[in-house]
Design an enzyme around this catalytic site. Structure first.
Site, short mmCIF file in Angstrom:
data_model
loop_
_atom_site.label_atom_id
_atom_site.label_comp_id
_atom_site.label_asym_id
_atom_site.label_seq_id
_atom_site.Cartn_x
_atom_site.Cartn_y
_atom_site.Cartn_z
N GLY A 28 0.87 -1.17 0.00
CA GLY A 28 0.00 0.00 0.00
C GLY A 28 0.91 1.22 0.00
O GLY A 28 1.97 1.18 0.63
N TYR A 86 -5.88 -6.68 -2.56
CA TYR A 86 -5.87 -6.51 -4.01
C TYR A 86 -5.14 -7.66 -4.67
O TYR A 86 -4.29 -8.32 -4.06
CB TYR A 86 -5.31 -5.16 -4.44
N TYR A 99 -9.39 -4.68 -6.72
CA TYR A 99 -9.35 -4.32 -5.29
C TYR A 99 -10.59 -4.77 -4.54
O TYR A 99 -11.71 -4.67 -5.06
CB TYR A 99 -9.24 -2.79 -5.13
N TRP A 100 -10.40 -5.23 -3.31
CA TRP A 100 -11.50 -5.47 -2.37
C TRP A 100 -11.11 -4.69 -1.11
O TRP A 100 -10.37 -5.19 -0.26
CB TRP A 100 -11.62 -6.95 -2.04
N ARG A 101 -11.53 -3.46 -1.05
CA ARG A 101 -11.07 -2.64 0.08
C ARG A 101 -12.18 -1.82 0.71
O ARG A 101 -11.92 -1.09 1.67
CB ARG A 101 -9.91 -1.73 -0.36
N ARG A 163 -5.49 9.47 -7.47
CA ARG A 163 -6.12 8.23 -7.94
C ARG A 163 -7.61 8.51 -8.15
O ARG A 163 -8.42 8.22 -7.26
CB ARG A 163 -5.98 7.10 -6.92
N LYS A 221 8.21 14.97 -8.76
CA LYS A 221 8.75 13.82 -9.49
C LYS A 221 8.26 13.85 -10.93
O LYS A 221 7.17 14.35 -11.21
CB LYS A 221 8.25 12.51 -8.84
N GLY A 223 8.97 10.89 -13.41
CA GLY A 223 9.45 9.66 -14.06
C GLY A 223 10.95 9.74 -14.31
O GLY A 223 11.71 10.05 -13.40
N ASP A 254 6.81 5.64 -4.28
CA ASP A 254 6.84 5.34 -2.84
C ASP A 254 8.28 5.16 -2.36
O ASP A 254 8.66 5.63 -1.28
CB ASP A 254 6.05 4.06 -2.52
P1 ADP Z 1 5.15 8.03 -9.33
O1 ADP Z 1 5.35 6.53 -9.21
O2 ADP Z 1 4.79 8.68 -8.03
O3 ADP Z 1 4.31 8.47 -10.49
P2 ADP Z 1 7.45 8.69 -10.92
O4 ADP Z 1 6.99 7.80 -12.01
O5 ADP Z 1 7.64 10.12 -11.24
O6 ADP Z 1 6.58 8.61 -9.60
O7 ADP Z 1 8.82 8.06 -10.40
C1 ADP Z 1 9.38 8.37 -9.15
C2 ADP Z 1 10.87 8.35 -9.26
O8 ADP Z 1 11.30 7.06 -9.72
C3 ADP Z 1 11.43 9.33 -10.27
O9 ADP Z 1 11.64 10.60 -9.70
C4 ADP Z 1 12.73 8.67 -10.67
O10 ADP Z 1 13.74 9.00 -9.74
C5 ADP Z 1 12.41 7.18 -10.57
N1 ADP Z 1 12.03 6.68 -11.90
C6 ADP Z 1 10.80 6.43 -12.38
N2 ADP Z 1 10.85 5.98 -13.65
C7 ADP Z 1 12.15 5.94 -13.98
C8 ADP Z 1 12.89 5.58 -15.15
N3 ADP Z 1 12.26 5.16 -16.26
N4 ADP Z 1 14.23 5.68 -15.11
C9 ADP Z 1 14.88 6.11 -14.00
N5 ADP Z 1 14.26 6.47 -12.87
C10 ADP Z 1 12.92 6.39 -12.86
#
Ligand code: ADP
Length: 303
Positions: A28, A86, A99-101, A163, A221, A223, A254
């Site tokens: 979670g 889940y 999910y069952w929550r 979400r 953040k 990705g 997380d």
């Molecule tokens: P959430 O899961 O909250 O949507 P993100 O997808 O932004 O968050 O990812 C959180 C952190 O994980 C990013 O800031 C990065 O440091 C790392 N991360 C996520 N995807 C990648 C990736 N493809 N390559 C490298 N680091 C990643």
């Protein structure tokens, strides 16, 4: 010793095994952060999890799992209650979640709550998912209790974790996430989600919105793109690690939060905290599942 208290819902996780059976685990969003923070925090950090569970066997097993992971369970026990569950389905390599929550005791976590088991100098973490599962009165109560503890020196961290499926409407989600942001010192939003629901035109716009709500530190953040760190008006961009093979991004955010909060608890500056978050989450995205083993020397920490 500093205590990190994560607040929210931990669920039973049923995940498919290569043998065609299911393995039972526990996960979670806020719990995942607690689990990773325990691994990262060393002797100086105590990690605890606040929620409500039932008085049945699955609830007892969940508490046992927390203890086994070194996370102190701070669980209100509801008579006749139970925990949510889940199940992960794999079809053509794609994961989907059922999910069952709705009957989970966690929905009552704010009932009768008038003090958090954390105080001055500690850090509390809650999320948009924590808010989503609560009835309205529970949302108000939790925010009041957090605001009061914050006034006494608790640092409050908030991950909006948008979400929409957990909310009655997008407007309700945006309303309560904005209310929650007002009690946060540290905001941990994900830019792409925020842009979709709040219309932010840039990562800086996301960070500015949480800073305007009162967060002295925002880590937006994005990705694989740089994390935007905004601390008291000063912006720094922290690049994530380069990952060539992304296997499963479950719990990346997380784990990032765990890196950040454990580093802040140790007194590290925000940019270094963001960097630790990136190093931890870079390992998490290469492995399948929410809770994966971390190679501590690989991220520069003692094993
Ligand atoms: P959430 O899961 O909250 O949507 P993100 O997808 O932004 O968050 O990812 C959180 C952190 O994980 C990013 O800031 C990065 O440091 C790392 N991360 C996520 N995807 C990648 C990736 N493809 N390559 C490298 N680091 C990643």
């Amino acid at each position: 010793m500093t205590r990190l208290l994560a607040i929210g819902e931990c669920m039973i996780e049923m995940s498919p095994t290569p043998e065609g059976t299911y393995a039972m685990g526990f996960a979670g969003d806020t719990f995942n952060t607690a689990w990773y923070a325990r691994k990262l925090g060393g002797e100086e950090l105590e990690v605890a999890y606040y929620s409500a569970v039932g008085d049945d066997e699955p609830s007892a097993r969940m508490a046992g799992f927390m203890r086994g992971a070194g996370v102190v369970p701070e669980l209100a026990v509801r008579k006749g209650g139970t925990v949510g569950l889940y199940m992960i389905s794999l079809k053509d390599g794609e994961r989907s979640f059922s999910y069952w929550r709705s009957a989970a005791a966690a929905r009552s976590l704010a009932e009768g709550l008038d003090r958090l088991p954390a105080g001055k100098g500690d850090i509390a973490l809650f999320s948009g998912i924590t808010m989503a599962i609560l009835p309205e009165a529970g949302r108000r109560r939790l925010l009041e209790v957090l605001a009061a503890a914050r006034a006494d020196g608790l640092r409050v961290a908030f991950d909006p974790n948008l979400r929409p499926r957990l909310w009655a409407s997008d407007a309700e989600m945006c309303h309560w996430v904005s209310e929650a942001a007002k009690v946060a010192d540290i905001a941990l939003p994900s830019y792409e989600d925020e842009a979709s629901y709040f219309g932010d035109v840039s990562k800086r716009a996301t960070a500015d919105r949480y800073a305007a709500a009162g967060a002295s530190l925002v880590l937006a953040k994005d990705g694989p793109e740089p994390v935007l760190v905004l601390e008291n008006g000063t912006e720094t961009l922290v690049p994530p690690q380069i990952v060539t093979e992304v296997t499963d991004t479950t719990a990346a955010g997380d784990a990032f939060n765990a890196g950040v909060l454990s580093a802040l608890a140790r007194g590290l500056p925000a940019a270094e905290a963001a960097d630790l978050g990136c190093r931890v989450s870079a390992q998490v995205v290469t492995r399948r599942g929410a809770l994966v083993e971390i190679d501590l020397p690989g991220i520069g920490l003692p094993a």
